[in-house]
Design a protein around this motif. Structure first.
Motif: not given
Ligand code: FAD
Length: 638
Positions: A26-29, A443-448, A9-13, A203-204
């Motif tokens: 937010e991360a999905r949006e 998290a989204a910005s970090y992955v991007a 996954y890009d982000v795991v919450v 990664p996040a």
């Protein structure tokens, strides 16, 4: 090699309470794939239990309210130890987050003219809590789950797969975070039902695991609150702050013993309920501390008038911040003026018509009727302090919610700083929304921006599996320890020795006990198999509880003053020299393979920005700050 289900996954919450769900949205949006993992059922989190409401200065009930007043109240409640940037963002953004929930489908209670209704709560100058009866958290979670389903429907339209971008992993416990060269590379855990292992390569990670209450014997918290996120972060190399500050909510049920600690919402007092001792005296008037003198009513008549006219009257001291009320109840009980079962009385029966009580406080009515056979429309409740909330948590950057470990973010109760030494009621639900969103965005910005994704090493996976399985394979020296006994001993020690009132000698005894438990945990043994095995689950959680308890005790011993949710009998005063000092906990691998060593260091807070400092009168700041710190205030003598 360990048998593990592997996913990317890009982000795991981690955590599906309010903070986690808002981060997921937010991360999905932002277009990323998100796994949301929770160790209980989806929808069963502490957020659901939140009764009173969500604080946001919308000004619907009193147009004088605004973010500056909310900011001031939050800083006062936290005794000026708050991360002021978090308190600023929170006060400014909370109204938007509440309105946004209505765009997702939430429906808050209304004022007569159709605006979102707001109720009084301790420490808030104006009625500020948006609420849905006394079931606000339920509406918050229901709404965000509904939003997640709608996003999944959008993903289905686009990809033919509902779970293309958001997938829920319920009843799945994360036991370890994995890193690659100091950056987050994934999260390792197990399915509670099958005991099988699962690895999220990502990664996040956003930690949104809530609090630590299950380390204490009397608590309003339920079984999930074992400080997992706090401990996961420590083991991954992040730091915790403010761990000495634990909030004891003044009004937990005290009777019968099976429900001792269950929360009685502050909304009871917000709606007119008053605290009384056995002499039928409203004792809170005797307990207004110097820092709040002049801000609270000094007669019952004025306090009662305040409920209907807040312009001309001061608020009732029944609604002082929680730390003050909890200490007052403790003193009344100690002085022999407590109720039959060791609490005090909370009376709403004589203050509101029965029908109104049932309408405004349906859960409270039901809770007492069902669990204690008390009709709160006819007789007073018996209440006393209960461990409720931890102000301490993962140290994060206020704007991005990132911890000191690249790729690790935290929001909600498991993060620290926002509430300083004491949280105001209602400020948690708003915190979850404001910083849950910011964590998802962070998290989204970090992955991007990542050029290359970190890798999970097989040896780390094997080590995490071996650690989780250790209770099935004790050292074999003939000594076996039971996780339930260790947990009971831990809870008793924390309750008795690092509880609501503390002193050095008792905290030292607690640390000795924790040292003993750290040794004994090496021999924790569980019977049976990995399939749904509660003894094993507790054995795994125990490690986290020991780590966070040690943070609480070590920080409590270091802070030689009393402030907010940290009361030292041997250092009763608030000391301005401690006001800008944060205690930072970190973990280093010691010689105990199960529980790392905990260290505490002192760090100086960044000074309050000048424009925010000037929101306060010099005379008020003088109660908390040193003269030196106040030299730049415009009111300060040259
Ligand atoms: P939670 O909502 O507790 O969610 C934590 C999540 O993490 C859960 O999904 C859990 O399963 C998961 N989790 C934990 N560990 C792991 C792990 N190792 N692996 C996977 N998942 C894990 N605050 C207010 O502002 N207003 C109120 O009126 C109010 N009333 C309250 C009433 C009660 C009875 C209680 C207990 C609290 C109340 N609070 C209130 C406080 C507030 O509800 C909590 O602070 C807040 O809900 C915490 O939200 P969270 O998202 O941080 O964690």
């Amino acid at each position: 090699m360990t048998e593990v289900e592997r996913l990317n996954y890009d982000v795991v919450v981690i955590g599906a309470g309010g903070a986690g769900l808002r981060a997921v949205i937010e991360a999905r949006e932002r277009g990323f794939s998100v796994a949301v993992v929770c160790k209980s059922l989806f929808g069963k989190a502490h957020t659901v239990m939140a009764e009173g409401g969500c604080a946001a200065s919308m000004g619907n009930a009193n147009s004088n309210d605004n973010w500056q007043v909310h900011f001031r109240d939050t800083m006062r409640g936290g005794k000026f130890l708050n991360n002021w940037r978090m308190a600023e963002l929170h006060a400014k953004e909370a109204p938007d987050r509440v309105w946004e929930l209505e765009t997702y489908g939430a429906l808050f209670d209304r004022t007569k003219d159709g605006r979102i209704s707001q109720r009084n709560f301790g420490g808030h100058t104006y009625p500020r809590l948006a609420h849905v009866g006394d079931r606000t958290g339920l509406e918050l979670i229901r709404t965000m789950q509904q939003k997640i389903v709608s996003l999944q429907q959008e993903d289905f339209k686009e990809t033919g797969d509902y779970e293309a971008r958001i997938k829920v992993f319920a009843e799945c416990t994360i036991t370890e975070l994995l890193t690659d060269d100091g950056r987050i590379s994934g999260a390792f855990g197990y399915w509670r039902e099958s005991g099988r292992f699962i690895l999220f390569e990502s990664p996040a990670v956003v930690l949104a695991t809530g609090g630590i209450g299950k380390s204490f014997k009397v608590t309003s918290n339920s079984w999930e609150y074992t400080g997992d996120g706090h401990a996961l972060a420590l083991r991954a190399g992040a730091t915790l702050i403010n761990m000495e500050f634990v909030q004891f909510h003044p009004t937990g049920m005290v009777w019968p013993p099976s429900v001792k600690g269950i929360l009685v919402t502050e909304g009871v007092r917000g709606d007119g309920g008053v605290l009384k001792n056995t002499e039928d005296k409203r004792f809170m008037f005797e307990y207004v501390p110097d820092v709040f003198k002049g801000q609270y009513a000094d007669s019952e008549e004025e306090a009662d008038r305040w409920y209907t006219d807040q312009e001309k009257n001061r608020r009732t001291p029944d609604l002082l911040p929680r730390d003050e009320v909890a200490r007052a109840i403790n003193s009344e009980v100690k002085a022999g003026r407590g109720s039959p079962h060791g609490g005090v009385f909370l009376d709403i029966a004589s203050r509101l018509p029965a029908e109104e009580i049932r309408k405004r406080l349906p859960s409270m009515y039901h809770q007492f009727k069902e669990l204690a056979d008390v009709d709160i429309t006819k007789e007073p409740m018996e209440v006393g302090p209960t461990c409720h909330y931890v102000m301490g948590g993962i140290e994060v950057d206020p704007d991005t919610a990132s911890s000191s470990v690249p790729g690790l973010f935290a929001a909600g109760e498991c993060s620290g700083g926002m509430h300083g030494s004491n949280r105001l009621g209602g400020n948690s639900l708003s915190d979850l929304l404001v910083f849950g969103r910011r964590a998802g965005l962070g998290a989204a910005s970090y992955v991007a921006e990542l050029k290359e994704r970190p890798k999970v090493s097989q040896s780390d996976v094997d080590a995490a599996a071996a650690m989780a399985l250790a209770p099935f394979d004790p050292p074999g020296d003939g000594v076996e320890e039971n996780p339930y006994s260790l947990h009971t001993e831990l809870q008793q020690s924390m309750n008795d020795l690092v509880g609501i009132i503390r002193k050095a000698e008792e905290i030292e005894r607690a640390l000795e006990k924790l040292g003993e438990l750290r040794e004994r945990i090496k021999r924790v043994t569980v019977e049976g198999h990995r399939q749904f095995n509660p003894g094993w689950h507790l054995a795994v959680d125990l490690r986290n509880m020991l780590m966070v308890s040690e943070c609480v005790a070590r920080a409590a011993l270091t802070r030689t003053e009393s402030r907010g949710g940290h009361t030292r009998d041997d250092h009763p005063g608030m000391d301005p020299q401690w006001r800008n000092k944060l205690l930072v906990c970190s973990a280093t691998p010691g010689d105990n393979p199960v529980v790392p060593d905990i260290g505490v260091t002192v760090k100086t807070q960044i000074p309050l920005r000048q424009d925010l400092l000037e929101l306060f009168e010099l005379s008020e700041l003088g109660k908390y700050y040193t003269d030196e710190e106040l030299a730049s205030h415009p009111g300060s003598p040259a």
